[in-house]
Design a protein around this motif. Structure first.
Motif, PDB file in Angstrom:
ATOM      1  N   LYS A 106       0.834  -1.208   0.000  1.00  0.00           N
ATOM      2  CA  LYS A 106       0.000   0.000   0.000  1.00  0.00           C
ATOM      3  C   LYS A 106       0.866   1.255   0.000  1.00  0.00           C
ATOM      4  CE  LYS A 106      -4.024  -2.040   2.311  1.00  0.00           C
ATOM      5  NZ  LYS A 106      -4.909  -1.987   3.508  1.00  0.00           N
ATOM      6  N   ILE A 107       1.958   1.184   0.757  1.00  0.00           N
ATOM      7  CA  ILE A 107       2.881   2.324   0.804  1.00  0.00           C
ATOM      8  C   ILE A 107       3.485   2.558  -0.571  1.00  0.00           C
ATOM      9  CG2 ILE A 107       5.028   3.203   1.787  1.00  0.00           C
ATOM     10  CD1 ILE A 107       4.386   1.656   4.332  1.00  0.00           C
ATOM     11  N   LEU A 108       3.873   1.479  -1.249  1.00  0.00           N
ATOM     12  CA  LEU A 108       4.460   1.581  -2.583  1.00  0.00           C
ATOM     13  C   LEU A 108       3.461   2.207  -3.556  1.00  0.00           C
ATOM     14  CD1 LEU A 108       6.713   1.018  -4.599  1.00  0.00           C
ATOM     15  CD2 LEU A 108       5.812  -1.301  -4.867  1.00  0.00           C
ATOM     16  N   ILE A 109       2.211   1.777  -3.477  1.00  0.00           N
ATOM     17  CA  ILE A 109       1.170   2.327  -4.368  1.00  0.00           C
ATOM     18  C   ILE A 109       0.995   3.821  -4.128  1.00  0.00           C
ATOM     19  CG2 ILE A 109      -1.299   2.324  -4.872  1.00  0.00           C
ATOM     20  CD1 ILE A 109      -1.283  -0.701  -4.418  1.00  0.00           C
ATOM     21  N   MET A 119       1.753   6.690  -6.778  1.00  0.00           N
ATOM     22  CA  MET A 119       0.616   7.534  -7.154  1.00  0.00           C
ATOM     23  C   MET A 119       0.975   9.010  -7.003  1.00  0.00           C
ATOM     24  SD  MET A 119      -2.658   7.120  -8.121  1.00  0.00           S
ATOM     25  CE  MET A 119      -3.334   5.631  -7.349  1.00  0.00           C
ATOM     26  N   VAL A 120       1.551   9.361  -5.863  1.00  0.00           N
ATOM     27  CA  VAL A 120       1.933  10.749  -5.609  1.00  0.00           C
ATOM     28  C   VAL A 120       2.988  11.202  -6.607  1.00  0.00           C
ATOM     29  CG1 VAL A 120       3.077  12.300  -3.971  1.00  0.00           C
ATOM     30  CG2 VAL A 120       1.351  10.671  -3.163  1.00  0.00           C
ATOM     31  N   LEU A 121       3.968  10.341  -6.888  1.00  0.00           N
ATOM     32  CA  LEU A 121       5.026  10.682  -7.834  1.00  0.00           C
ATOM     33  C   LEU A 121       4.455  10.951  -9.218  1.00  0.00           C
ATOM     34  CD1 LEU A 121       8.020  10.981  -8.448  1.00  0.00           C
ATOM     35  CD2 LEU A 121       8.136   8.504  -8.813  1.00  0.00           C
ATOM     36  N   ASN A 122       3.530  10.107  -9.662  1.00  0.00           N
ATOM     37  CA  ASN A 122       2.919  10.301 -10.975  1.00  0.00           C
ATOM     38  C   ASN A 122       2.136  11.607 -11.041  1.00  0.00           C
ATOM     39  OD1 ASN A 122       2.956   7.935 -13.152  1.00  0.00           O
ATOM     40  ND2 ASN A 122       3.153   7.005 -11.144  1.00  0.00           N
ATOM     41  N   LEU A 123       1.349  11.866 -10.029  1.00  0.00           N
ATOM     42  CA  LEU A 123       0.546  13.087 -10.026  1.00  0.00           C
ATOM     43  C   LEU A 123       1.428  14.331  -9.961  1.00  0.00           C
ATOM     44  CD1 LEU A 123      -2.396  12.034  -7.673  1.00  0.00           C
ATOM     45  CD2 LEU A 123      -2.300  12.053 -10.168  1.00  0.00           C
ATOM     46  N   LEU A 124       2.506  14.247  -9.192  1.00  0.00           N
ATOM     47  CA  LEU A 124       3.426  15.376  -9.080  1.00  0.00           C
ATOM     48  C   LEU A 124       4.089  15.662 -10.425  1.00  0.00           C
ATOM     49  CD1 LEU A 124       5.002  17.455  -7.422  1.00  0.00           C
ATOM     50  CD2 LEU A 124       6.648  15.649  -6.867  1.00  0.00           C
ATOM     51  N   LEU A 125       4.590  14.617 -11.073  1.00  0.00           N
ATOM     52  CA  LEU A 125       5.243  14.790 -12.371  1.00  0.00           C
ATOM     53  C   LEU A 125       4.250  15.234 -13.442  1.00  0.00           C
ATOM     54  CD1 LEU A 125       7.666  11.717 -12.378  1.00  0.00           C
ATOM     55  CD2 LEU A 125       8.230  14.121 -12.021  1.00  0.00           C
ATOM     56  N   VAL A 141       9.456   4.694 -15.808  1.00  0.00           N
ATOM     57  CA  VAL A 141       9.248   3.560 -14.911  1.00  0.00           C
ATOM     58  C   VAL A 141       8.196   3.873 -13.853  1.00  0.00           C
ATOM     59  CG1 VAL A 141      10.385   1.905 -13.386  1.00  0.00           C
ATOM     60  CG2 VAL A 141      11.670   2.953 -15.252  1.00  0.00           C
ATOM     61  N   TRP A 142       8.191   5.103 -13.366  1.00  0.00           N
ATOM     62  CA  TRP A 142       7.248   5.477 -12.311  1.00  0.00           C
ATOM     63  C   TRP A 142       5.788   5.286 -12.729  1.00  0.00           C
ATOM     64  CZ3 TRP A 142      10.491   8.768 -14.980  1.00  0.00           C
ATOM     65  CH2 TRP A 142       9.881   9.642 -15.881  1.00  0.00           C
ATOM     66  N   THR A 143       5.532   5.379 -14.052  1.00  0.00           N
ATOM     67  CA  THR A 143       4.159   5.261 -14.531  1.00  0.00           C
ATOM     68  C   THR A 143       3.734   3.815 -14.680  1.00  0.00           C
ATOM     69  OG1 THR A 143       4.239   7.390 -15.688  1.00  0.00           O
ATOM     70  CG2 THR A 143       2.559   5.812 -16.403  1.00  0.00           C
ATOM     71  N   TYR A 144       4.463   3.060 -15.490  1.00  0.00           N
ATOM     72  CA  TYR A 144       4.001   1.684 -15.721  1.00  0.00           C
ATOM     73  C   TYR A 144       4.217   0.778 -14.516  1.00  0.00           C
ATOM     74  CZ  TYR A 144       8.865   1.124 -17.598  1.00  0.00           C
ATOM     75  OH  TYR A 144      10.224   1.118 -17.799  1.00  0.00           O
ATOM     76  N   HIS A 155      -0.851   8.906 -19.334  1.00  0.00           N
ATOM     77  CA  HIS A 155      -0.903   7.728 -18.477  1.00  0.00           C
ATOM     78  C   HIS A 155      -0.673   8.051 -17.004  1.00  0.00           C
ATOM     79  CE1 HIS A 155       0.063   4.895 -22.101  1.00  0.00           C
ATOM     80  NE2 HIS A 155      -1.208   5.224 -22.024  1.00  0.00           N
ATOM     81  N   MET A 156       0.029   9.156 -16.728  1.00  0.00           N
ATOM     82  CA  MET A 156       0.297   9.474 -15.325  1.00  0.00           C
ATOM     83  C   MET A 156      -0.704  10.476 -14.748  1.00  0.00           C
ATOM     84  SD  MET A 156       3.819  11.660 -15.786  1.00  0.00           S
ATOM     85  CE  MET A 156       3.962  13.012 -16.970  1.00  0.00           C
ATOM     86  N   SER A 157      -1.761  10.801 -15.500  1.00  0.00           N
ATOM     87  CA  SER A 157      -2.764  11.741 -15.011  1.00  0.00           C
ATOM     88  C   SER A 157      -3.872  11.004 -14.260  1.00  0.00           C
ATOM     89  CB  SER A 157      -3.362  12.557 -16.162  1.00  0.00           C
ATOM     90  OG  SER A 157      -4.094  11.724 -17.041  1.00  0.00           O
ATOM     91  N   MET A 158      -4.475  11.661 -13.294  1.00  0.00           N
ATOM     92  CA  MET A 158      -5.475  11.037 -12.441  1.00  0.00           C
ATOM     93  C   MET A 158      -6.696  10.527 -13.211  1.00  0.00           C
ATOM     94  SD  MET A 158      -6.337   9.903  -9.548  1.00  0.00           S
ATOM     95  CE  MET A 158      -5.205  10.592  -8.341  1.00  0.00           C
TER      96      MET A 158
END
Length: 329
Positions: free
Chosen positions: A140-143, A147-153, A173-176, A237-240
């Motif tokens: 859960k922590i990894l997810i 998630m935060v990294l993708n949204l931030l980027l 890598v952070w996305t897929y 792909h990295m958008s909410m």
């Protein structure tokens, strides 16, 4: 290991929409635009399905991951080599297929769509890390972190850091990895998810999926029309909205209780269709050029024709010894 037909159906649908991404012209009508934009979830769904497959396994060894990676490398190399040999026989010119082979994984080679294979190689390399994190009950922590990294980027890509979009998709890598981990977590909790889904009304589940897709389509269309028309579907792909739509569709279809023999027959053609369809598309485009720009109906027919033709070619290849290995991973 018993196959999950819901996940297989998800792969089949995603494959069809991948072809749609390369054949449907958004400018040919509202239906074509909606179907084309909806295809933005197809690659994330493939990543989630791959994570789900790994999550179902009792044990994932280094031998297993290396075998999968070597097979991907061999299949991609075989296609590059065979194409180079055929062109040498026809034209007398030998192209640098080794260089093209390496560039394929960053969308710069002849088989540009092999960038997805590049992501799978990295996902298999990182699979033991994901499994180790899950074993420590920290999935859960990894997810959350991913998630935060993708949204931030994603936000930064709109705030003066558009250079982020120049990074090859196979290097994001952070996305897929996020989608892969979501699929892995779903496999580990599949019984709970199925039990929860059985309590929900199917109409509500379908409505939630449709709403998420509509929200995603509106967002992507708005960005491409009003903010940045140069963005490709992979840049979303990295958008909410895409993450929500992908997860909703995955849970809605992947955990359905559908049972049909045709799914089992089609799943064996998915990878071949993905590999072959750009070449089938190119041939059909020369034979039927009016189908791509002749209006909504013709463009939709072109999509279906390309998909069906790719499936037939793949089916024929699966019947030929050795050749069948070129359309299997």
């Amino acid at each position: 290991m018993k196959r999950e037909q819901g996940i297989d159906l998800l792969r089949v649908i995603s494959c069809i929409f991948v072809v749609g991404l390369h054949t449907l012209m958004p400018g040919q009508g509202i239906i074509n635009r909606i179907l084309s934009v909806s295809g933005a979830v197809c690659i994330p769904l493939f990543w989630m399905a791959s994570g789900f497959g790994i999550g179902l396994k009792q044990k994932v060894t280094m031998k297993y991951t290396m075998k999968k990676i070597l097979r991907i490398l061999l299949v991609c190399f075989t296609w590059e080599f065979c194409h180079a040999m055929v062109m040498f026989v026809l034209t007398g010119n030998m192209r640098n297929f080794i260089s093209s082979y390496l560039l394929d994984f960053v969308q710069k080679g002849l088989f540009f769509h092999f960038w997805f294979m590049g992501t799978m190689i990295i996902l298999y390399l990182l699979a033991p890390v994901v499994i180790n994190i899950a074993a420590q009950n920290k999935i859960k922590i990894l997810i959350i972190v991913l998630m935060v990294l993708n949204l931030l980027l994603d936000v930064l890509s709109y705030r003066g850091m558009s250079a982020l979009l120049k990074i090859p998709s196979s290097a994001r890598v952070w996305t897929y990895e996020l989608y892969f981990v979501l699929g892995y977590a779903a496999a580990k909790n599949k019984d709970k998810i199925k039990a929860y889904r059985m309590q929900m009304n199917r109409i509500i589940t379908a409505a939630a999926g449709m709403f998420a897709l509509i929200l995603m389509c509106v967002w992507i269309s708005y960005v491409k029309d009003s903010i940045d028309p140069t963005r490709g579907y992979g840049d979303f792909h990295m958008s909410m909205p895409v993450i929500i739509a992908s997860v909703t569709v995955f849970y809605g279809i992947g955990f359905s209780d559908i049972r049909a023999k045709w799914i089992g027959r089609l799943i064996g053609l998915v990878m071949g269709i993905y590999i072959i369809h750009p070449f089938v598309l190119a041939v059909l485009d020369k034979i039927l050029p009016e189908f791509t720009s002749g209006g909504s109906a013709l463009n939709l027919l072109f999509w279906l024709l390309t998909t069906a033709s790719s499936a037939v070619v793949t089916l024929v290849m699966t019947k030929i010894p050795l050749v069948k290995e070129m359309v299997r991973l």
